[in-house]
Design an enzyme around this catalytic site. Structure first.
Site, mmCIF file in Angstrom:
data_model
loop_
_atom_site.group_PDB
_atom_site.id
_atom_site.type_symbol
_atom_site.label_atom_id
_atom_site.label_comp_id
_atom_site.label_asym_id
_atom_site.label_seq_id
_atom_site.Cartn_x
_atom_site.Cartn_y
_atom_site.Cartn_z
ATOM 1 N N TRP A 1 -21.372 17.258 -27.023
ATOM 2 C CA TRP A 1 -22.233 18.267 -26.408
ATOM 3 C C TRP A 1 -23.640 17.717 -26.174
ATOM 4 O O TRP A 1 -24.224 17.887 -25.099
ATOM 5 C CB TRP A 1 -22.264 19.503 -27.301
ATOM 6 C CG TRP A 1 -22.966 20.684 -26.711
ATOM 7 C CD1 TRP A 1 -23.120 20.985 -25.379
ATOM 8 C CD2 TRP A 1 -23.586 21.750 -27.432
ATOM 9 N NE1 TRP A 1 -23.808 22.162 -25.228
ATOM 10 C CE2 TRP A 1 -24.100 22.661 -26.468
ATOM 11 C CE3 TRP A 1 -23.746 22.034 -28.783
ATOM 12 C CZ2 TRP A 1 -24.777 23.831 -26.839
ATOM 13 C CZ3 TRP A 1 -24.402 23.194 -29.141
ATOM 14 C CH2 TRP A 1 -24.910 24.074 -28.187
ATOM 15 N N ARG B 1 -11.914 20.475 -29.693
ATOM 16 C CA ARG B 1 -10.946 21.296 -30.412
ATOM 17 C C ARG B 1 -11.339 22.774 -30.378
ATOM 18 O O ARG B 1 -10.637 23.590 -29.818
ATOM 19 C CB ARG B 1 -10.807 20.816 -31.861
ATOM 20 C CG ARG B 1 -9.604 21.394 -32.586
ATOM 21 C CD ARG B 1 -9.506 20.869 -33.994
ATOM 22 N NE ARG B 1 -10.568 21.361 -34.849
ATOM 23 C CZ ARG B 1 -10.521 22.523 -35.513
ATOM 24 N NH1 ARG B 1 -9.463 23.295 -35.398
ATOM 25 N NH2 ARG B 1 -11.525 22.900 -36.277
ATOM 26 N N LYS B 2 -12.477 23.123 -31.001
ATOM 27 C CA LYS B 2 -12.930 24.517 -30.993
ATOM 28 C C LYS B 2 -14.450 24.629 -30.826
ATOM 29 O O LYS B 2 -14.933 25.460 -30.088
ATOM 30 C CB LYS B 2 -12.510 25.244 -32.279
ATOM 31 C CG LYS B 2 -11.030 25.577 -32.345
ATOM 32 C CD LYS B 2 -10.747 26.470 -33.554
ATOM 33 C CE LYS B 2 -9.271 26.877 -33.592
ATOM 34 N NZ LYS B 2 -8.988 27.752 -34.762
ATOM 35 N N GLY B 3 -15.182 23.809 -31.561
ATOM 36 C CA GLY B 3 -16.632 23.892 -31.499
ATOM 37 C C GLY B 3 -17.178 25.183 -32.066
ATOM 38 O O GLY B 3 -18.310 25.588 -31.786
ATOM 39 N N THR C 1 -21.763 15.624 -31.114
ATOM 40 C CA THR C 1 -22.107 14.434 -30.340
ATOM 41 C C THR C 1 -21.791 14.592 -28.861
ATOM 42 O O THR C 1 -22.617 14.289 -27.992
ATOM 43 C CB THR C 1 -21.350 13.208 -30.887
ATOM 44 O OG1 THR C 1 -21.539 13.116 -32.299
ATOM 45 C CG2 THR C 1 -21.839 11.926 -30.220
ATOM 46 N N HIS D 1 -23.632 6.575 -34.211
ATOM 47 C CA HIS D 1 -23.373 7.254 -35.478
ATOM 48 C C HIS D 1 -24.000 6.484 -36.648
ATOM 49 O O HIS D 1 -23.834 6.873 -37.808
ATOM 50 C CB HIS D 1 -21.867 7.368 -35.731
ATOM 51 C CG HIS D 1 -21.150 8.270 -34.762
ATOM 52 N ND1 HIS D 1 -21.621 9.514 -34.427
ATOM 53 C CD2 HIS D 1 -19.982 8.100 -34.076
ATOM 54 C CE1 HIS D 1 -20.778 10.085 -33.566
ATOM 55 N NE2 HIS D 1 -19.788 9.252 -33.336
ATOM 56 N N SER E 1 -13.269 19.552 -38.896
ATOM 57 C CA SER E 1 -13.128 18.981 -37.557
ATOM 58 C C SER E 1 -12.706 17.518 -37.627
ATOM 59 O O SER E 1 -11.848 17.063 -36.867
ATOM 60 C CB SER E 1 -14.448 19.115 -36.796
ATOM 61 O OG SER E 1 -14.322 18.623 -35.476
#
Length: 339
Positions: free
Chosen positions: A85, A291-293, A83, A134, A164
């Site tokens: 991004w 966090r990481k993606g 979302t 959402h 995630s």
């Protein structure tokens, strides 16, 4: 899965009355099926086959009066599916003439979530024709579905979505509360009990909408975008009516936008790394949204048996579609294929 998909019976008159007072909303909530969610702070309520936190459901119902315009663009997704991004990319594409100097671009000092608001919190005076949500397709305001607005839907491997989301909710839980274990969270997720879930029904609702109106609904696969973002960004710009000119492409405009909105760049900005925000009495670091993606990060958290359980549901739900199967190949363990 079938037992949790039965929605609470209601009518339109009752929905309208819920918008008038909090008291009537509390009465409405008391009649909805409830289930403990992944965070101890809130139960989840089942409404039209989808699970919501109570305050989110109030926003969903309030949004039903939203009068969408044919020029509006709605960015739709499940939480933790890309979302942030997608918001950054869409905002930059639409406003690229206004903010042609990327060295002073708003994204360098403003969260993507503040550049594009959520439909559930929106008013009718938004500066841009861009909103995010959402909400599953079947619960979107009727004006969106029937009014010719464009819908962009991004989705991601359910295994990475689950991991995630589990991390995110742990960060959103007060320090004095007890988090549930990964195993308990997986049990709920597999039953469909997650915010805006079940995951599979949510994805399928937009997939079916795309099949019926491909000119109005665009599906973006997170993994494809991460591996090769340029074609996806070009496709996104074309679909939402802001295509790149040949001159822009020759000048590398697509690559510049991809670089600006990349996970690596956004996650390293002070606004997304150091600043905080107040969310329902919990102070959260903005870095919780970055966090990481990483594709396949679930492999660091899920056992093969846990992954297979999610894969089995995906096989059952996505079989017969052209959606990614996201199945764990025994040899490559983490690659995904298409049905």
């Amino acid at each position: 899965m079938d037992s949790i998909s039965k929605s609470f019976e209601h009518n339109e008159e009752e929905e309208l009355s819920l918008q008038k007072t909090n008291q009537s909303f509390e009465e409405f909530l008391s009649r909805l099926p409830r289930q403990r969610g992944q965070t101890p702070r809130f139960d989840l309520c089942l409404y039209k086959g989808c699970w919501y936190r109570p305050f989110l459901l109030q926003g969903v119902i309030a949004a039903q009066h939203f009068e969408a315009q044919p020029t509006d663009i709605f960015l739709c997704s499940l939480p933790k599916s890309g979302t942030t991004w997608l918001k950054a990319l869409a905002f930059t594409i639409v406003t690229r003439k206004k903010y042609s100097d990327l060295s002073s671009h708003p994204l360098l000092s403003t969260r993507p979530h503040d550049c594009i608001t959520f439909l559930e919190n929106a008013n009718q005076t938004a500066e841009l024709p861009l909103l995010a949500t959402h909400i599953p397709y079947h619960s979107l305001p009727k004006s969106i579905i029937s009014g010719g607005s464009k819908i962009v839907y991004i989705f991601r491997d359910p295994k990475d979505v689950f991991v995630s989301l589990w991390h995110f909710l742990r960060r959103a839980t007060p320090k004095d509360a007890t988090n549930i274990s990964l195993e308990e969270a997986l049990e709920l997720f597999c039953k469909g009990v997650s915010t805006y879930g079940p995951y599979w029904d949510h994805v399928l609702s937009f997939w079916k909408a795309r099949k019926e109106a491909p000119q109005l609904v665009l599906l973006l696969v997170y993994e494809e975008m991460r591996k090769d973002p340029l074609p996806s960004v070009k496709n996104l710009a074309d679909f939402i009516g802001h295509p790149f000119s040949v001159e822009e492409e020759n000048e590398g405009a697509l690559q510049k936008i991809v670089d600006l909105c990349s996970f690596e760049n956004l996650s390293d900005l002070d606004v997304n790394k150091k600043e905080k925000q107040q969310t329902l009495s919990v102070v959260m670091n903005n870095k919780a949204f970055f966090r990481k993606g990483k594709i396949g990060d679930w492999r660091s958290h899920l056992t093969p048996d846990m992954a297979e359980r999610l894969d089995q549901i995906t096989r059952e739900k996505f079989g017969g579609t052209d959606l990614p199967s996201y199945l764990s190949d025994a040899n490559t363990y983490g690659n995904w294929t298409m049905f």
